[in-house]
Design a protein around this motif. Structure first.
Motif, PDB file in Angstrom:
ATOM      1  N   ASP A  84      70.778  10.825  46.972  1.00  0.00           N
ATOM      2  CA  ASP A  84      70.453  10.805  45.542  1.00  0.00           C
ATOM      3  C   ASP A  84      69.921   9.445  45.100  1.00  0.00           C
ATOM      4  OD1 ASP A  84      71.324  13.412  45.384  1.00  0.00           O
ATOM      5  OD2 ASP A  84      73.322  12.888  44.621  1.00  0.00           O
ATOM      6  N   ARG A  85      70.394   8.371  45.710  1.00  0.00           N
ATOM      7  CA  ARG A  85      69.982   7.021  45.309  1.00  0.00           C
ATOM      8  C   ARG A  85      68.471   6.843  45.451  1.00  0.00           C
ATOM      9  NH1 ARG A  85      69.025   2.695  48.356  1.00  0.00           N
ATOM     10  NH2 ARG A  85      69.876   3.752  50.172  1.00  0.00           N
ATOM     11  N   VAL A  86      67.911   7.227  46.583  1.00  0.00           N
ATOM     12  CA  VAL A  86      66.472   7.096  46.808  1.00  0.00           C
ATOM     13  C   VAL A  86      65.703   8.241  46.157  1.00  0.00           C
ATOM     14  CG1 VAL A  86      64.667   7.150  48.585  1.00  0.00           C
ATOM     15  CG2 VAL A  86      66.688   5.718  48.899  1.00  0.00           C
ATOM     16  N   ASN A  87      66.221   9.442  46.301  1.00  0.00           N
ATOM     17  CA  ASN A  87      65.483  10.616  45.840  1.00  0.00           C
ATOM     18  C   ASN A  87      65.283  10.642  44.332  1.00  0.00           C
ATOM     19  OD1 ASN A  87      65.606  11.285  48.510  1.00  0.00           O
ATOM     20  ND2 ASN A  87      66.947  13.048  48.263  1.00  0.00           N
TER      21      ASN A  87
ATOM     22  N   TYR B 277      60.351   6.258  55.716  1.00  0.00           N
ATOM     23  CA  TYR B 277      61.569   7.066  55.753  1.00  0.00           C
ATOM     24  C   TYR B 277      62.531   6.533  54.687  1.00  0.00           C
ATOM     25  CZ  TYR B 277      60.729   9.326  60.364  1.00  0.00           C
ATOM     26  OH  TYR B 277      60.254  10.077  61.413  1.00  0.00           O
ATOM     27  N   TYR B 278      62.922   7.392  53.775  1.00  0.00           N
ATOM     28  CA  TYR B 278      63.931   7.119  52.744  1.00  0.00           C
ATOM     29  C   TYR B 278      63.907   5.685  52.226  1.00  0.00           C
ATOM     30  CZ  TYR B 278      66.192   7.118  57.431  1.00  0.00           C
ATOM     31  OH  TYR B 278      66.466   7.003  58.773  1.00  0.00           O
TER      32      TYR B 278
ATOM     33  N   HIS C 279      71.149   9.746  53.949  1.00  0.00           N
ATOM     34  CA  HIS C 279      70.310   8.572  54.140  1.00  0.00           C
ATOM     35  C   HIS C 279      70.600   7.983  55.520  1.00  0.00           C
ATOM     36  CE1 HIS C 279      68.242   4.869  52.635  1.00  0.00           C
ATOM     37  NE2 HIS C 279      69.035   4.294  53.529  1.00  0.00           N
ATOM     38  N   GLY C 280      69.550   7.658  56.254  1.00  0.00           N
ATOM     39  CA  GLY C 280      69.733   7.124  57.597  1.00  0.00           C
ATOM     40  C   GLY C 280      69.856   8.198  58.665  1.00  0.00           C
TER      41      GLY C 280
ATOM     42  N   VAL D 129      55.374   2.393  60.136  1.00  0.00           N
ATOM     43  CA  VAL D 129      56.512   3.273  59.885  1.00  0.00           C
ATOM     44  C   VAL D 129      57.702   2.387  59.561  1.00  0.00           C
ATOM     45  CG1 VAL D 129      57.116   3.384  62.361  1.00  0.00           C
ATOM     46  CG2 VAL D 129      57.954   5.144  60.797  1.00  0.00           C
ATOM     47  N   GLY D 130      58.473   2.770  58.544  1.00  0.00           N
ATOM     48  CA  GLY D 130      59.605   1.947  58.150  1.00  0.00           C
ATOM     49  C   GLY D 130      60.769   2.793  57.688  1.00  0.00           C
ATOM     50  N   PHE D 131      61.955   2.198  57.733  1.00  0.00           N
ATOM     51  CA  PHE D 131      63.194   2.906  57.461  1.00  0.00           C
ATOM     52  C   PHE D 131      64.006   2.149  56.408  1.00  0.00           C
ATOM     53  CE2 PHE D 131      61.674   3.614  61.700  1.00  0.00           C
ATOM     54  CZ  PHE D 131      61.750   4.987  61.850  1.00  0.00           C
ATOM     55  N   CYS D 132      64.408   2.850  55.341  1.00  0.00           N
ATOM     56  CA  CYS D 132      65.220   2.266  54.279  1.00  0.00           C
ATOM     57  C   CYS D 132      64.453   1.102  53.643  1.00  0.00           C
ATOM     58  CB  CYS D 132      66.574   1.856  54.839  1.00  0.00           C
ATOM     59  SG  CYS D 132      67.763   1.326  53.602  1.00  0.00           S
ATOM     60  N   PHE D 133      64.931  -0.133  53.733  1.00  0.00           N
ATOM     61  CA  PHE D 133      64.146  -1.286  53.272  1.00  0.00           C
ATOM     62  C   PHE D 133      62.749  -1.228  53.869  1.00  0.00           C
ATOM     63  CE2 PHE D 133      62.567  -5.420  54.745  1.00  0.00           C
ATOM     64  CZ  PHE D 133      62.323  -6.056  53.533  1.00  0.00           C
ATOM     65  N   GLY D 134      62.671  -0.881  55.153  1.00  0.00           N
ATOM     66  CA  GLY D 134      61.376  -0.779  55.808  1.00  0.00           C
ATOM     67  C   GLY D 134      60.520   0.343  55.254  1.00  0.00           C
ATOM     68  N   GLY D 135      61.158   1.415  54.780  1.00  0.00           N
ATOM     69  CA  GLY D 135      60.415   2.480  54.131  1.00  0.00           C
ATOM     70  C   GLY D 135      59.787   2.003  52.834  1.00  0.00           C
TER      71      GLY D 135
END
Length: 295
Positions: free
Chosen positions: A234-237, A208-209, A264-265, A183-189
């Motif tokens: 919007d940046r990731v999506n 995640y995102y 985000h976050g 499981v990861g978040f932002c960079f980790g996602g």
């Protein structure tokens, strides 16, 4: 005396400035300069900045939480760095091997929030392991600003390989039954998405995102995915429709959730981007997904 804003009163543009700053699109100077537009009605730039910065006193579980065994473990790095280090947590007194989960941090190193998430994964019944990509540089330095600057000096591909090596290490650990998810978040996602491409033996991946692999890489996804996205991100999506189409074309196994009206976050409960309802639902879905695929 300056007024501290209620998070509910922070303009959406302030969150967007913070997001741009966090991801390297704004310098610290430009971030604070941008905040000055919203420093009205008794608010100051300093108070606005303090309100959007993380407050690690809000983390849900503390080090030494009852029922958990914690230690720091070192494992081999494939990148010439020699070795890596990670935070290892499992249920205390477990009499049988358990599935493992690699927890992958954001773009600022293994900070207290990600350690907290690692403990939550262990409380859910897993052996959880959170590597620190900053270990070759001396480890998480104590603040996210410094951590972000340090992580920007590391080669991205080398960090991806270090997290992949962590999954291999966890799979072979004596406390683990051979089943491993991430499981990861932002960079980790973004890293979790890539691990689903490159490590087909993984049992599950939950980004995640995070950023997206290429459409060509989607053809190699054999790992069940559960994807969590913030409705206002919007940046990731922006990259999701193309990746979704590629996953569909290649009949990948995935489920995706977009949480409306959150930033985000939103899972990070130490910042005002946190949305309790969305975060709790996303984490419940994450645990259920791991239970389904890891047992």
């Amino acid at each position: 005396m300056t007024q501290k804003p209620d998070p509910a009163d922070i303009p959406q543009e302030v969150f967007e400035l913070y997001d741009a700053y966090c991801h390297g699109d704004l310098s610290r100077r430009a971030f604070f300069s941008g905040l000055s537009k919203y420093a009205v009605g008794g608010l100051t730039v300093t108070s606005l900045a303090a309100c959007v910065m993380p407050d690690y006193g809000k983390q849900q579980t503390q080090p030494g939480a009852d029922g958990l065994y914690e230690e720091t473990l070192v494992y081999s790095s494939p990148n010439g760095a020699g070795e890596m280090e990670g935070y290892f947590v499992r249920p205390a007194g477990a009499e049988q091997t358990l599935p493992g989960i690699v927890v992958i941090h954001e773009n600022r190193g293994l900070n207290p929030h990600i350690r907290d998430v690692t403990r939550r994964a262990a409380q859910a019944g897993y052996v959880a392991f959170a590597p620190d990509a900053l270990y070759p540089l001396g480890g998480y330095p104590g603040t996210d600003d410094e951590g972000r600057a340090m992580q920007a000096t590391r080669d991205r591909e080398s960090m991806v390989q270090d997290f992949m090596a962590a999954a291999d290490f966890l799979r072979g650990h004596a406390a683990v039954n051979g089943k491993v998810g991430c499981v990861g978040f932002c960079f980790g996602g973004a890293v979790a998405n890539l691990m689903a491409v490159r490590q087909p033996w993984l049992s599950a991946a939950v980004p995640y995102y995070g950023g997206w692999p290429t459409a060509e890489e989607a053809a190699d996804v054999k790992v069940p995915l559960q994807i969590h996205l913030a409705g206002l991100d919007d940046r990731v999506n922006g990259g999701w429709p193309a990746y979704k189409a590629a996953l569909d074309e290649n009949r990948a196994e995935y489920e995706a959730y977009i949480y409306p009206g959150v930033n985000h976050g939103f899972h990070n409960d130490t910042t005002p981007r946190y949305d309790a309802e969305a975060a709790e639902l996303a984490w419940a879905r994450t645990v259920e997904f791991f239970s389904l695929h890891l047992g």
